[in-house]
Design a protein around this motif. Structure first.
Motif, mmCIF file in Angstrom:
data_model
loop_
_atom_site.group_PDB
_atom_site.id
_atom_site.type_symbol
_atom_site.label_atom_id
_atom_site.label_comp_id
_atom_site.label_asym_id
_atom_site.label_seq_id
_atom_site.Cartn_x
_atom_site.Cartn_y
_atom_site.Cartn_z
ATOM 1 N N GLU A 262 21.642 18.224 21.570
ATOM 2 C CA GLU A 262 21.147 19.346 22.662
ATOM 3 C C GLU A 262 19.874 19.661 22.046
ATOM 4 N N GLU A 263 20.001 19.923 20.488
ATOM 5 C CA GLU A 263 18.614 19.938 20.317
ATOM 6 C C GLU A 263 17.743 18.921 19.365
ATOM 7 N N GLY A 264 18.285 17.562 19.378
ATOM 8 C CA GLY A 264 16.697 17.402 19.793
ATOM 9 C C GLY A 264 16.865 16.307 18.200
ATOM 10 N N PHE A 265 15.420 15.778 17.274
ATOM 11 C CA PHE A 265 15.324 15.424 16.146
ATOM 12 C C PHE A 265 14.175 15.222 16.309
ATOM 13 N N THR A 266 13.357 15.985 14.986
ATOM 14 C CA THR A 266 12.020 15.075 14.521
ATOM 15 C C THR A 266 12.325 14.529 13.707
ATOM 16 N N PHE A 267 10.696 13.105 13.842
ATOM 17 C CA PHE A 267 10.691 12.419 12.418
ATOM 18 C C PHE A 267 9.235 11.749 13.024
ATOM 19 N N LEU A 268 8.489 12.182 11.869
ATOM 20 C CA LEU A 268 7.087 11.031 11.383
ATOM 21 C C LEU A 268 6.302 11.635 12.593
ATOM 22 N N GLY A 269 6.497 13.266 12.972
ATOM 23 C CA GLY A 269 5.611 13.972 13.748
ATOM 24 C C GLY A 269 5.998 14.719 14.574
ATOM 25 N N PHE A 270 7.132 13.757 15.491
ATOM 26 C CA PHE A 270 7.353 14.354 16.562
ATOM 27 C C PHE A 270 8.573 15.117 16.617
ATOM 28 N N ILE A 271 8.451 15.971 17.665
ATOM 29 C CA ILE A 271 10.220 16.325 18.493
ATOM 30 C C ILE A 271 10.358 15.664 19.209
ATOM 31 N N VAL A 272 11.630 15.167 19.529
ATOM 32 C CA VAL A 272 12.613 14.599 20.792
ATOM 33 C C VAL A 272 13.571 15.358 21.306
ATOM 34 N N ARG A 273 13.462 15.915 22.421
ATOM 35 C CA ARG A 273 14.417 17.166 23.040
ATOM 36 C C ARG A 273 15.217 16.311 24.329
ATOM 37 N N GLY A 274 16.354 15.236 24.483
ATOM 38 C CA GLY A 274 16.227 14.579 25.766
ATOM 39 C C GLY A 274 15.276 13.847 26.086
ATOM 40 N N ASP A 275 14.691 13.614 27.102
ATOM 41 C CA ASP A 275 13.842 13.420 27.531
ATOM 42 C C ASP A 275 11.986 13.833 27.289
ATOM 43 N N THR A 276 12.451 14.764 26.269
ATOM 44 C CA THR A 276 10.586 15.077 26.268
ATOM 45 C C THR A 276 10.152 14.874 24.684
ATOM 46 N N VAL A 277 8.951 14.452 24.392
ATOM 47 C CA VAL A 277 9.099 13.620 23.625
ATOM 48 C C VAL A 277 6.619 14.738 23.185
ATOM 49 N N ASP A 278 6.798 15.537 22.061
ATOM 50 C CA ASP A 278 6.134 16.117 21.575
ATOM 51 C C ASP A 278 5.372 16.094 20.289
ATOM 52 N N VAL A 279 4.821 16.791 20.024
ATOM 53 C CA VAL A 279 4.267 17.166 18.604
ATOM 54 C C VAL A 279 5.233 18.134 18.156
ATOM 55 N N ALA A 280 5.551 17.335 16.524
ATOM 56 C CA ALA A 280 6.484 19.138 16.238
ATOM 57 C C ALA A 280 6.275 19.700 15.687
ATOM 58 N N PRO A 281 7.451 21.247 15.826
ATOM 59 C CA PRO A 281 6.559 21.980 15.717
ATOM 60 C C PRO A 281 6.357 22.699 14.170
ATOM 61 N N VAL A 282 6.612 21.130 13.191
ATOM 62 C CA VAL A 282 5.529 21.049 11.641
ATOM 63 C C VAL A 282 4.234 21.095 11.482
ATOM 64 N N SER A 283 4.239 19.912 12.573
ATOM 65 C CA SER A 283 2.838 19.619 12.917
ATOM 66 C C SER A 283 1.906 20.016 13.239
ATOM 67 N N VAL A 284 2.267 21.197 14.792
ATOM 68 C CA VAL A 284 1.304 22.795 14.774
ATOM 69 C C VAL A 284 1.241 22.947 13.989
ATOM 70 N N ARG A 285 2.110 23.565 13.396
ATOM 71 C CA ARG A 285 2.169 24.035 12.171
ATOM 72 C C ARG A 285 0.516 24.414 11.182
ATOM 73 N N LYS A 286 0.675 22.626 10.953
ATOM 74 C CA LYS A 286 -0.145 22.315 9.694
ATOM 75 C C LYS A 286 -1.459 22.196 10.156
ATOM 76 N N LEU A 287 -1.370 21.678 11.736
ATOM 77 C CA LEU A 287 -2.694 22.133 12.057
ATOM 78 C C LEU A 287 -3.164 22.909 12.622
ATOM 79 N N LYS A 288 -2.461 23.724 12.428
ATOM 80 C CA LYS A 288 -3.232 25.916 12.826
ATOM 81 C C LYS A 288 -3.781 26.424 11.565
ATOM 82 N N ALA A 289 -2.915 25.828 10.190
ATOM 83 C CA ALA A 289 -2.969 26.135 8.765
ATOM 84 C C ALA A 289 -4.190 26.028 8.700
ATOM 85 N N LYS A 290 -4.598 24.716 8.628
ATOM 86 C CA LYS A 290 -6.371 24.300 8.747
ATOM 87 C C LYS A 290 -7.279 24.173 9.596
#
Length: 405
Positions: A262-290
């Motif tokens: 139910e929680e899904g997993f993150t790997f190599l900058g991606f997050i997978v929850r069920g059928d949804t594959v998105d940019v992982a929150p940590v990758s978003v935070r890093k880009l916003k920090a830059k």
């Protein structure tokens, strides 16, 4: 003929140049490599290697990790030596690739981090329990006496290559701030050959899970595996911890985690929850920090020089257009082409778009209050800010057309 003999062959360098050019390197780097090859500047380095002379010492540097207060130690060889070692690494990774288990994806010809994730998504991992881990300071923590027997076995067909690499690995000295220091360097993060050594050192761990048929992938120091139950995942995790301890390694406790289907997993900058594959929150935070750091720097530049806000905004847009969009799809350096072929939602892209627009509004208006919204979206677009969301949907349409869907 051993690989060291091939380092002086012009045809080998030409093949290497074609490979590097296909990666769409910055033009300056391509030009420098072309000049290096045309001038046969590799020959003195090859002569030094063949004569058994002492290789130049690596230079040690300590750099800050992006979006973190942590420091990272890296090593670099002089330019000519570094280019020769890059070719040697290229040859080694291809010649000995078949020795690595199929579940290893780092630094391998014809494989990318995206392929690691895509291969997982073709299995039932979305319904399984996840264990994810990161080896702490992996490259520089590898104990060379433990690595050398593995290296000798892997390179049994090329004893001269083994002797050269063993000499580099056992060299106790490095250069730091212009002086010679003696220290344990591990496999020296930042040097070309470190990628081969990193693949090799944990290949027995990879082979263990491959034999068991466990959904498992490793990309350098990132490990992810799955179990049908929480207990099964925990059992696999205990094996990983024990194996690494026997190798003299430890895990980064802040990055070790378990998750449910139910929680899904993150790997190599991606997050997978069920059928949804998105940019992982940590990758978003890093880009916003830059983006935040660049915005602050440009705001200081704007104020110090009494510049028009649009000039600072245009500079911000140029920087992130290059970073996000401008490298061709064949290059793994482009942010959009790293994520677009894998994700199937634009949710995180919308968040990044909104943040980029806010940065531009602040640079133009000088305001962080609601007054910044006096800068319209139309004005922002006119300055050249591209939307990640729009680019993603354009990419998706092109992909569907290309596949005839």
């Amino acid at each position: 003929m051993g690989l060291l003999d091939r380092l002086s062959e012009p045809a080998v360098w030409e093949a290497f140049y074609e490979y590097k050019a296909s990666l769409a390197l910055p033009r300056r780097e391509t030009e420098l490599l072309r000049k290096f090859i045309d001038e046969k500047a590799y020959l003195p380095v090859c002569g030094l290697i063949r004569s058994g002379g002492r290789f130049p010492l690596p230079k040690k540097s300590v750099i800050s990790k992006l979006s973190s207060q942590k420091k990272r130690t890296v090593y670099t060889y002089p330019e000519a030596e570094n280019r020769v070692l890059k070719l040697l690494t290229y040859l080694m990774l291809r010649k000995y690739d078949a020795a690595f288990p199929s579940v290893l994806y780092s630094f391998r010809p014809g494989r990318t981090a995206k392929d690691a994730l895509k291969s997982l998504l073709r299995s039932p991992v979305r319904r399984m329990y996840t264990y994810k881990a990161d080896v702490s300071n992996y490259f520089n923590s590898i104990e060379i006496p433990r690595l050398l027997p593995m290296l000798g076995s892997a390179l049994a067909d090329d004893p001269e290559l083994y002797r050269f690499l063993a000499a580099l690995l056992t060299e106790p000295e490095a250069l730091e701030n212009g002086r010679t220091v003696t220290e344990q360097k591990g496999i020296m993060a930042g040097t070309p050959l470190a990628s081969f050594f990193a693949n090799l050192f944990l290949s027995d761990l990879d082979a263990h899970f491959e034999r068991l048929g466990v959904p498992y992938r490793r990309y350098s120091d990132d490990i992810i595996l799955f179990g049908s139950t929480p207990e099964e995942a925990a059992g696999h995790a205990e094996f990983v911890r024990s194996f690494l301890a026997e190798k003299g390694l430890s895990l980064n406790s802040s990055k070790e985690c378990f998750s449910s289907p139910e929680e899904g997993f993150t790997f190599l900058g991606f997050i997978v929850r069920g059928d949804t594959v998105d940019v992982a929150p940590v990758s978003v935070r890093k880009l916003k920090a830059k983006m935040r750091r660049k915005t602050r720097a440009l705001a200081r530049w704007r104020d110090k020089n009494a510049l028009d806000g649009e000039k600072a905004a245009k500079a911000f847009i140029r920087v992130f257009t290059r970073k996000l969009f401008e490298n061709p799809s064949g290059s793994e350096l482009t942010w959009t082409y790293w994520f677009f072929p894998v994700i199937n939602t634009a949710e995180s892209l919308r968040e990044i778009d909104r943040y980029a627009q806010d940065c531009v509004r602040f640079l133009i208006s000088g305001k962080r209050t609601k007054g910044r919204f006096a800068v319209s979206y139309e004005r922002i677009r006119a300055l050249g800010l591209k939307s990640l969301v729009h680019a993603y949907y354009d990419f998706s349409e092109e992909e569907r057309a290309r596949r005839g869907k």
